[in-house]
Design a protein around this motif. Structure first.
Motif, PDB file in Angstrom:
ATOM      1  N   ASN A 159     -81.132 -18.592 -99.127  1.00  0.00           N
ATOM      2  CA  ASN A 159     -81.889 -19.229-100.201  1.00  0.00           C
ATOM      3  C   ASN A 159     -82.448 -18.187-101.163  1.00  0.00           C
ATOM      4  O   ASN A 159     -82.470 -18.400-102.388  1.00  0.00           O
ATOM      5  N   ASN A 160     -82.888 -17.055-100.646  1.00  0.00           N
ATOM      6  CA  ASN A 160     -83.379 -15.985-101.507  1.00  0.00           C
ATOM      7  C   ASN A 160     -82.270 -15.426-102.386  1.00  0.00           C
ATOM      8  O   ASN A 160     -82.486 -15.126-103.566  1.00  0.00           O
ATOM      9  N   ILE A 161     -81.070 -15.276-101.809  1.00  0.00           N
ATOM     10  CA  ILE A 161     -79.940 -14.786-102.599  1.00  0.00           C
ATOM     11  C   ILE A 161     -79.613 -15.767-103.728  1.00  0.00           C
ATOM     12  O   ILE A 161     -79.376 -15.372-104.877  1.00  0.00           O
ATOM     13  N   LEU A 162     -79.622 -17.076-103.414  1.00  0.00           N
ATOM     14  CA  LEU A 162     -79.334 -18.077-104.425  1.00  0.00           C
ATOM     15  C   LEU A 162     -80.390 -18.064-105.522  1.00  0.00           C
ATOM     16  O   LEU A 162     -80.074 -18.166-106.713  1.00  0.00           O
ATOM     17  N   THR A 163     -81.652 -17.931-105.131  1.00  0.00           N
ATOM     18  CA  THR A 163     -82.734 -17.883-106.124  1.00  0.00           C
ATOM     19  C   THR A 163     -82.560 -16.689-107.061  1.00  0.00           C
ATOM     20  O   THR A 163     -82.746 -16.803-108.281  1.00  0.00           O
ATOM     21  N   LYS A 164     -82.198 -15.537-106.489  1.00  0.00           N
ATOM     22  CA  LYS A 164     -81.986 -14.349-107.317  1.00  0.00           C
ATOM     23  C   LYS A 164     -80.790 -14.520-108.241  1.00  0.00           C
ATOM     24  O   LYS A 164     -80.814 -14.093-109.395  1.00  0.00           O
ATOM     25  N   ALA A 165     -79.714 -15.161-107.748  1.00  0.00           N
ATOM     26  CA  ALA A 165     -78.537 -15.395-108.585  1.00  0.00           C
ATOM     27  C   ALA A 165     -78.868 -16.318-109.749  1.00  0.00           C
ATOM     28  O   ALA A 165     -78.433 -16.088-110.892  1.00  0.00           O
ATOM     29  N   GLN A 166     -79.654 -17.350-109.495  1.00  0.00           N
ATOM     30  CA  GLN A 166     -80.043 -18.255-110.567  1.00  0.00           C
ATOM     31  C   GLN A 166     -80.954 -17.560-111.569  1.00  0.00           C
ATOM     32  O   GLN A 166     -80.858 -17.796-112.786  1.00  0.00           O
ATOM     33  N   ALA A 167     -81.844 -16.694-111.055  1.00  0.00           N
ATOM     34  CA  ALA A 167     -82.712 -15.937-111.963  1.00  0.00           C
ATOM     35  C   ALA A 167     -81.887 -14.985-112.831  1.00  0.00           C
ATOM     36  O   ALA A 167     -82.158 -14.816-114.030  1.00  0.00           O
TER      37      ALA A 167
END
Length: 304
Positions: free
Chosen positions: A242-250
């Motif tokens: 989930n952290n990786i996805l959040t960073k990718a979206q950011a």
């Protein structure tokens, strides 16, 4: 000596053949329909961001790409550590949860326990009405000291009332004569529980055990509540992804503001790659437990 004539099998009727053919065709169609979403996820995880944006999700990738998996496995040590945490939490929580849930279900199903209905209502009441998120969080962090601890990933969801009531109903279906005969032979409650109730409840235990394991495997909410940046070594797989996805979206949002093509950051394929990485072990585990789902309570029937 007269030769024994082989026993002729009864011919299968035409209606039965047609019914079997239609059943197999229908089940095949349903299986394909159920399999299509997973195939779309798998195909999309190997597609490029631009291909998904232009053509949507396809069964066969129009533009094959490993960018999503390269981004996920850019730091393989952290990914493997997250896998290890999740496996440890899932195994420990499932074993302890099954043990406590089955013991409580055995007591609530026992006719010798005078207050079984009152206690069952107490459990049921707590599943409907709760104290709220803030008191629950304060109690776990201030009084139980769950902050930045692996215990915070196990204890809060250790016992589920729904699964407790399911196992209670399952154990109530076991003939009481089996319990009574064992106690007449001098067996205690724990012996009766371990030697009779548990073996005759394998189907129910396997089903509830899979549900508990899924809860632990998919849990990221408790990690978000109780773990901070100083406890990255305790991040479970779902929270790590989930952290990786959040960073990718950011990164996508920042790229859009800066005029950089958003396709350089594979945010859509990485979602699907995360699904494949996270669900793989559970998909492999299910076939080993499937046989227990079809077993009925007749496994514990009393023979005359």
């Amino acid at each position: 000596m007269e030769k024994l004539k082989p026993h002729n099998k009864k011919p299968v009727g035409r209606d039965r053949v047609i019914f079997n053919i239609l059943s197999y065709v229908l089940l095949t169609i349903l299986s394909v329909v159920c399999l299509l979403p997973f195939l779309l996820v798998l195909s999309g995880s190997f597609s490029s961001q631009e291909a998904i944006r232009l053509h949507g999700y396809q069964l066969i990738p129009s533009s094959f790409s490993l960018d999503a998996y390269k981004m996920l496995f850019r730091i393989p040590q952290e990914l493997l550590r997250a896998y290890g945490v999740t496996i440890t939490v899932t195994a420990t929580g499932t074993i302890l949860g099954l043990l406590l849930t089955s013991m409580a279900a055995y007591v609530l199903a026992s006719k010798e326990f005078r207050y079984r209905y009152q206690v069952s209502f107490f459990f049921y009441f707590t599943s409907i009405f709760g104290g709220g998120l803030v008191p629950w969080y304060i109690f776990n962090t201030k009084y139980l000291h769950f902050h930045n601890s692996i215990i915070a990933l196990i204890l809060p969801i250790l016992v589920n009332v729904t699964y407790l009531l399911i196992l209670k109903s399952y154990m109530m279906s076991i003939p009481d004569e089996l319990y009574q005969s064992a106690k007449l032979d001098g067996a205690g409650d724990f012996t009766v529980f371990w030697r009779i109730a548990i073996p005759l409840s394998k189907a129910g235990l396997a089903t509830v055990g899979l549900f508990i394991a899924l809860n632990y495997w998919n849990d990221w909410y408790n990690a978000m509540l109780f773990l901070d940046e100083g406890a990255k070594d305790l991040y479970p797989l779902q929270y790590f992804l989930n952290n990786i996805l959040t960073k990718a979206q950011a990164m996508n949002a920042a790229a859009a503001r800066s005029g950089i093509p958003a396709s350089d950051v594979p945010s859509e394929p990485i979602k699907l790659a995360m699904t494949v990485v996270a669900t793989g072990p559970i998909v492999l585990l299910y076939p080993f437990l499937q046989k227990y789902f079809v077993k009925g309570v007749t496994i514990g029937a009393v023979k005359g």
